[in-house]
Write an enzyme that holds these catalytic residues in place. Sequence first.
Site, PDB file in Angstrom:
ATOM      1  N   LYS A  56      53.285  34.496  30.882  1.00 12.65           N
ATOM      2  CA  LYS A  56      53.993  33.745  31.926  1.00 12.65           C
ATOM      3  C   LYS A  56      54.037  32.262  31.571  1.00 12.65           C
ATOM      4  CE  LYS A  56      52.685  37.070  35.515  1.00 12.65           C
ATOM      5  NZ  LYS A  56      51.827  37.402  36.667  1.00 12.65           N
ATOM      6  N   GLN A 100      46.710  35.390  39.905  1.00 11.09           N
ATOM      7  CA  GLN A 100      46.812  36.637  39.146  1.00 11.09           C
ATOM      8  C   GLN A 100      45.908  37.700  39.763  1.00 11.09           C
ATOM      9  OE1 GLN A 100      49.044  37.154  36.753  1.00 11.09           O
ATOM     10  NE2 GLN A 100      48.394  39.257  36.446  1.00 11.09           N
ATOM     11  N   ASP A 123      55.293  34.602  43.974  1.00 10.83           N
ATOM     12  CA  ASP A 123      55.030  36.023  43.714  1.00 10.83           C
ATOM     13  C   ASP A 123      55.589  36.898  44.833  1.00 10.83           C
ATOM     14  OD1 ASP A 123      53.872  37.074  41.417  1.00 10.83           O
ATOM     15  OD2 ASP A 123      51.852  36.376  41.934  1.00 10.83           O
TER      16      ASP A 123
HETATM   17  N1  GUN Z   1      49.016  41.645  38.598  1.00  6.74           N
HETATM   18  C1  GUN Z   1      49.860  42.606  38.164  1.00  6.74           C
HETATM   19  N2  GUN Z   1      51.132  42.228  38.387  1.00  6.74           N
HETATM   20  C2  GUN Z   1      51.088  41.024  38.962  1.00  6.74           C
HETATM   21  C3  GUN Z   1      52.092  40.116  39.425  1.00  6.74           C
HETATM   22  O1  GUN Z   1      53.294  40.349  39.368  1.00  6.74           O
HETATM   23  N3  GUN Z   1      51.635  38.955  39.945  1.00  6.74           N
HETATM   24  C4  GUN Z   1      50.322  38.677  40.038  1.00  6.74           C
HETATM   25  N4  GUN Z   1      49.973  37.514  40.594  1.00  6.74           N
HETATM   26  N5  GUN Z   1      49.374  39.478  39.637  1.00  6.74           N
HETATM   27  C5  GUN Z   1      49.765  40.646  39.091  1.00  6.74           C
END
Ligand code: GUN
Length: 297
Positions: A56, A100, A123
């Site tokens: 990311k 995350q 998110d």
């Molecule tokens: N863990 C697995 N997928 C995601 C996501 O799209 N965002 C976040 N913050 N954590 C994750």
Amino acid sequence: MSATMATIIDGKAAAAKIREEARLRAGLLSGAGVRPCLAVIIAGEDPASLSYVAAKEKALAEAGMESLDIRLPADVGESRLLETIAGLNADEKVHGILVQLPLPSHVGEDRVITAIDPAKDVDGFHPVSVGNMVLGRPGFLPCTPNGILALLGGLPVSLSGAHAVVVGRSNIVGKPLANLLVRRESNATVTICHTGTVDLASHTLRADILIAAAGKAGLIKADMVRPGAIVIDVGVNRVADPSAAKGYRLCGDVDFPEVAKKAGHLTPVPGGVGPMTIAMLLRNVVQAAERQAAFRS
Ligand code: GUN
């Protein structure tokens, strides 16, 4: 049975277009003195989470955006996390906040997510964002479901009236995706399957669009797929493989080689849904920055 192979859906190519659009929008903002910035919080050292976060942050940098990397130990207290988020909510230079997941088990994930200012919830996990999504109001859409909708939108088929079967009911993928598919704009008929479903195959066989988001390697076998169906594989499972350099390989929820002989369209893992998740995150961060810049000017 026909020997034709499924068309492989190129998530990397679709994501590249969205990333380029985000880069251009970020450039306009930066030119106006607002450099879009995402704060990324990660607690602990889960290898999969570390690699997602790295991907990311790399994508943000390539799109001319800033990331603020906040690494906390696995034993971080919930109050420290909440204070960190309060500081980021108040920081005008930070436009988006991503925590995350999963968080260490002693932390109340729900309380942490709810602490994020919905205006910075790129998110789309905050209850306000989820509520807006369900009601069809403007707000941030969660990245993976939104990325899947974009992939489906790029196919030469209509979702309207199609039967979509979603396997998995997570808050991150299954539940929001089912909601987006059932909206009038998509107009699909939706079935949600989960660990409590009896005779999974009887449902998946009726799918025009089958979305596997269960987190179980190889769950979807060819005899569970209707010939010609669109199959979207959201699974990212690490399967031990001594012959691989890292000692494992990534495997989706779909038995790819066999299902490829039966499906009409199929996403690969990696290179299908994953790149779209990142692209949609970039789009949400730019959108957050644009809204906040407009609000302050
Ligand atoms: N863990 C697995 N997928 C995601 C996501 O799209 N965002 C976040 N913050 N954590 C994750």
